[in-house]
Design an enzyme around this catalytic site. Sequence first.
Site, PDB file in Angstrom:
ATOM      1  N   ASP A  20     -43.928 -22.220 -29.494  1.00  0.00           N
ATOM      2  CA  ASP A  20     -43.013 -20.793 -29.409  1.00  0.00           C
ATOM      3  C   ASP A  20     -43.810 -19.876 -28.621  1.00  0.00           C
ATOM      4  O   ASP A  20     -45.034 -20.125 -28.271  1.00  0.00           O
ATOM      5  CB  ASP A  20     -42.961 -20.258 -30.864  1.00  0.00           C
ATOM      6  CG  ASP A  20     -44.213 -20.278 -31.573  1.00  0.00           C
ATOM      7  OD1 ASP A  20     -45.225 -20.476 -31.152  1.00  0.00           O
ATOM      8  OD2 ASP A  20     -44.105 -20.375 -32.872  1.00  0.00           O
ATOM      9  N   ASN A  77     -43.421 -17.314 -44.930  1.00  0.00           N
ATOM     10  CA  ASN A  77     -42.012 -17.473 -45.303  1.00  0.00           C
ATOM     11  C   ASN A  77     -41.539 -18.636 -45.140  1.00  0.00           C
ATOM     12  O   ASN A  77     -40.204 -18.944 -45.258  1.00  0.00           O
ATOM     13  CB  ASN A  77     -41.159 -16.515 -44.525  1.00  0.00           C
ATOM     14  CG  ASN A  77     -41.223 -16.581 -43.017  1.00  0.00           C
ATOM     15  OD1 ASN A  77     -41.907 -17.625 -42.652  1.00  0.00           O
ATOM     16  ND2 ASN A  77     -40.959 -15.539 -42.166  1.00  0.00           N
ATOM     17  N   HIS A 121     -41.738 -20.440 -42.263  1.00  0.00           N
ATOM     18  CA  HIS A 121     -41.406 -20.934 -40.911  1.00  0.00           C
ATOM     19  C   HIS A 121     -42.438 -22.161 -40.391  1.00  0.00           C
ATOM     20  O   HIS A 121     -43.459 -22.102 -40.756  1.00  0.00           O
ATOM     21  CB  HIS A 121     -41.269 -19.739 -39.840  1.00  0.00           C
ATOM     22  CG  HIS A 121     -42.533 -19.150 -39.596  1.00  0.00           C
ATOM     23  ND1 HIS A 121     -42.415 -17.768 -39.205  1.00  0.00           N
ATOM     24  CD2 HIS A 121     -43.750 -19.432 -39.437  1.00  0.00           C
ATOM     25  CE1 HIS A 121     -43.718 -17.514 -38.836  1.00  0.00           C
ATOM     26  NE2 HIS A 121     -44.638 -18.517 -38.913  1.00  0.00           N
ATOM     27  N   GLU A 147     -37.359 -19.393 -38.473  1.00  0.00           N
ATOM     28  CA  GLU A 147     -37.448 -18.866 -39.660  1.00  0.00           C
ATOM     29  C   GLU A 147     -36.587 -19.036 -40.703  1.00  0.00           C
ATOM     30  O   GLU A 147     -35.591 -20.168 -40.260  1.00  0.00           O
ATOM     31  CB  GLU A 147     -36.974 -17.293 -39.075  1.00  0.00           C
ATOM     32  CG  GLU A 147     -37.847 -16.594 -37.840  1.00  0.00           C
ATOM     33  CD  GLU A 147     -39.185 -16.254 -38.643  1.00  0.00           C
ATOM     34  OE1 GLU A 147     -39.725 -16.751 -39.716  1.00  0.00           O
ATOM     35  OE2 GLU A 147     -39.768 -15.275 -38.045  1.00  0.00           O
TER      36      GLU A 147
END
Length: 252
Positions: A77, A148, A150, A155
């Site tokens: 990413d 979270n 991810h 996400e």
Amino acid sequence: MTTSTAPLPIQACSPAEAAREVAREIAALIRERRAAGRMAVLCLPTGRTPLGVYDELVRMQRDEALDFANVTTFNLDEFLGLPPEHPQSFRRYMRERFFARIGLEPTHTWIPSGDVAPAQIAAHCAEYEREIADAGGLDYALLGIGRNGHIGFNEPGSARDSRTREVRLHEVTRADAARAFGGLEFVPERAITMGVATILGARRVRVLAFGADKRDILRRTLEDTPGPQVPATFLRGHPDVRLLADGAALGR
Ligand code: GLP
């Protein structure tokens, strides 16, 4: 492959042991591919978690003549809106923490572009998928995990069949990045990430998680019904996946 409730195989180990184990696997892959006259195709993460692996691979090049000439890398990413030289860009992280240290050819390292023009983003993402396919697919995906759930920047809400695309960053992700950026207002709101399906297409997947900060999300990754609310749950059921985590992350 369908969504699976299969357990995620776990190897409990210290961060240093995990770094050595993963680096050993990557080195074996590189050597095996070289003997066959082929490239080894790695999917690589940023963050604090993989730093020990990069250090160990650098050491193996120096002490054990590990040769990276037949390695191609694809990063997971990149933040959107950052030029490549920005101190927080993943391109700069990778160059400073790994690529420059081992002398990897820039033409062998792929990272989504953080400064691609908005009108070109979709085409850029499609091109990234094509490059991965042209390289023969990902041999080995190394992943961290966000607080979270991810993976990459997939996400909460990311679909299992998602591909490389533009995403809006989750508030937890931006808050976790705020310190490095010197304030939440400087953290980009959008990013480009490999998709969940892109990652699951890797022939081998290794996930690293260290420290008590990861305990809650690891428990959910291991126990929740797989689904987009915790994208890391999609890793369960991959035919060759393993979680390497320390006692603090495992709550043991
Ligand atoms: C980052 C990356 C992820 C990484 C995660 C965890 O923002 N996009 O690929 O795995 O967050 O980071 P850390 O290893 O610093 O906990």
